[in-house]
Design a protein around this motif. Structure first.
Motif, PDB file in Angstrom:
ATOM      1  N   VAL A   1      -0.351   1.633  -2.581  1.00 30.57           N
ATOM      2  CA  VAL A   1       0.768   2.586  -2.597  1.00 30.57           C
ATOM      3  C   VAL A   1       0.322   3.994  -2.224  1.00 30.57           C
TER       4      VAL A   1
ATOM      5  N   ILE B   1       3.440   5.652  -0.340  1.00 27.12           N
ATOM      6  CA  ILE B   1       4.494   6.332  -1.102  1.00 27.12           C
ATOM      7  C   ILE B   1       4.598   7.815  -0.767  1.00 27.12           C
TER       8      ILE B   1
ATOM      9  N   PHE C   1       8.737  -1.928  -5.050  1.00 28.02           N
ATOM     10  CA  PHE C   1       8.029  -1.060  -4.118  1.00 28.02           C
ATOM     11  C   PHE C   1       8.466  -1.340  -2.676  1.00 28.02           C
TER      12      PHE C   1
ATOM     13  N   LEU D   1      11.020   3.903  -7.433  1.00 27.54           N
ATOM     14  CA  LEU D   1       9.566   3.851  -7.235  1.00 27.54           C
ATOM     15  C   LEU D   1       8.825   4.162  -8.535  1.00 27.54           C
TER      16      LEU D   1
ATOM     17  N   ARG E   1       6.298   1.618 -10.445  1.00 24.26           N
ATOM     18  CA  ARG E   1       4.953   2.013 -10.891  1.00 24.26           C
ATOM     19  C   ARG E   1       4.777   1.774 -12.388  1.00 24.26           C
TER      20      ARG E   1
END
Length: 450
Positions: A33, A37, A122, A131, A135
């Motif tokens: 990620v 991200i 995700f 998101l 997480r």
């Protein structure tokens, strides 16, 4: 054919591969990620302002993207990335209790299913809140996988083989970290945001199928002692246990503090300043060192406390050497030393925790590994936060020297573990009752022979 499948199910190699794959996927998702991200979040911000920004930046490397976005606004991004560590810290004690009342296989399976859900969030989540939720879900699954995975290995691997088998499982952690960054960057740039997560989701499904294939009635044959709340608090009164977990925490904190501090220090003190890809690449020797340390430390013909003692000395010297580096090539050696020391400490002391449980004549590995994971989560949750504040107070060189001295000053406390090694591992006549599958098998064979 059925006999072959049954033999594979009862094989410790199959068990090891399942745990290794779980650790690997957990850490691939952790790191994949990082290059995705930040760019995705800030690209969405640009989409709101510019209609033609869907293409986004395509020329920057994954690590360049990481530091590009952190420079612009590290508040929301930092909260998103830190949410995993704090959720994992909150869920770890509960997972330690859950492994003792349900066994270890069910929490591992639940953690894998939870990680699969986080992966899909995700892949298809478009908002900041989704998101963050993904997480956080990953944090809870990491708590389940770490505690149950180590507990399964402790219960099913003989005491003599733990020092070799359990450190190899950490290779899945190191390999996941090494693969996650390039996988995320390459797949995101070539195939789009969902692609790397769908790849991981497929592998998680394979892992879940393997776990369902492995779990049967025999996996819960080990008798579980009655759990009392006071037994969890009694762990804090065990001197050897606390020395072991604090050693892991101190060494891990040293690595965690570097992440927010090193890039800014390099930009301020190197002339010419390093480029963004160099700021990211400076952390590669850490992962390589951890990979080597976790694989090789268990093979050394040394007592575990001696390996940890040497690793803390190496970590202390590497910390003190970091501020002396004037080029990136000079910085790679102390970074490699830190990664090597963290990997060696994990490989030496995590199996040692299982031996401490055996010494007490218990099979409650879950609470012990939950305590160990609590200290690791504390290091990764508060290490970067406190390190970023301390560097403004002491300065980066003195912060590294303080951390180095802390590692060196903690070394004498490891002599406390020598007592356990001499009384448990060297004296076969005083070997405590073991609850591992192999040990119970050998005991029953000995009884039949007599």
């Amino acid at each position: 054919m059925q006999l072959l499948i049954q033999s594979l199910r009862n094989s410790n190699l199959s068990l090891f591969l399942i745990i290794y794959l779980s650790f690997f996927l957990d850490n691939v998702l952790l790191t994949v990620v990082v290059p995705i991200i930040p760019d995705y979040l800030f690209s969405n911000q640009n989409i709101d302002n510019h209609d033609n920004s869907r293409l986004g930046p395509k020329t920057l490397s994954p690590l360049q993207e990481k530091f590009e976005t952190l420079e612009n606004d590290n508040g929301p991004l930092g909260a998103l990335l830190a949410s995993k560590a704090f959720v994992q810290l909150a869920f770890t004690p509960f997972m330690g209790y859950l492994t003792e009342i349900m066994g270890c296989c069910i929490p591992l399976l639940l953690g894998s299913c939870n990680m699969l859900l986080a992966t899909f969030l995700f892949a298809y989540g478009n908002s900041y809140g989704i998101l963050v939720l993904a997480r956080a879900l990953h944090g809870s699954s990491s708590a389940a996988i770490a505690v149950s995975g180590m507990s399964i290995l402790a219960k099913n691997v003989s005491q003599n083989m733990r020092a070799k088998i359990m450190p190899l499982a950490f290779g899945g952690i190191a390999l996941g970290v090494l693969i996650g960054y390039p996988l995320g960057g390459a797949a995101y740039q070539l195939l789009g945001k969902p692609a790397p997560f769908l790849i991981i989701a497929f592998l998680i499904c394979v892992s879940i199928v393997l776990q369902l294939w492995y779990i049967d009635d025999k996996s819960n044959e080990t008798t579980i002692d009655e759990i009392k709340c006071g037994q969890f608090l009694s762990l804090l009164n065990d001197k050897q246990l606390m020395v072991t977990t604090f050693t892991i925490c101190i060494c891990t904190s040293t690595m965690a503090i570097l992440e927010p501090c090193v890039p800014m220090w390099l930009l301020a003190h190197l002339n010419p300043p390093p480029s963004r890809w160099q700021l990211g690449a400076v952390f590669i020797p850490d992962s390589v060192g951890y990979f080597i340390g976790s694989h090789c430390a268990g093979l050394l013909p040394m007592a575990s406390w001696r390996v940890a003692f040497s690793a803390l000395v190496l970590a202390g010297l590497s910390c003190c050497a970091l501020p002396l580096a004037s080029t990136l090539s000079q910085l790679s050696l102390p970074h490699f030393g830190l990664g090597l020391s963290v990997g060696a400490v994990d490989a030496a002391l995590v199996p040692f925790l299982a031996n401490l449980v055996d010494k007490k004549g218990s099979n409650q590995y879950g609470p012990v590994y939950a305590l160990q994971q609590v200290f690791v989560s504390l290091a990764y949750a508060f290490g970067p936060l406190l390190g970023g504040q301390a560097v403004h107070i002491f300065g980066f060189p003195w912060l590294m020297r303080v951390m180095g001295f802390m590692n060196l000053l903690f070394c004498p406390l490891l002599l406390e573990l020598e007592k356990d090694h001499s009384s448990v591992l060297l004296d076969d006549t005083k070997t405590p009752r073991s609850y591992s599958t192999l040990d119970n098998t050998y005991s029953s064979l000995d009884e039949e022979a007599n």
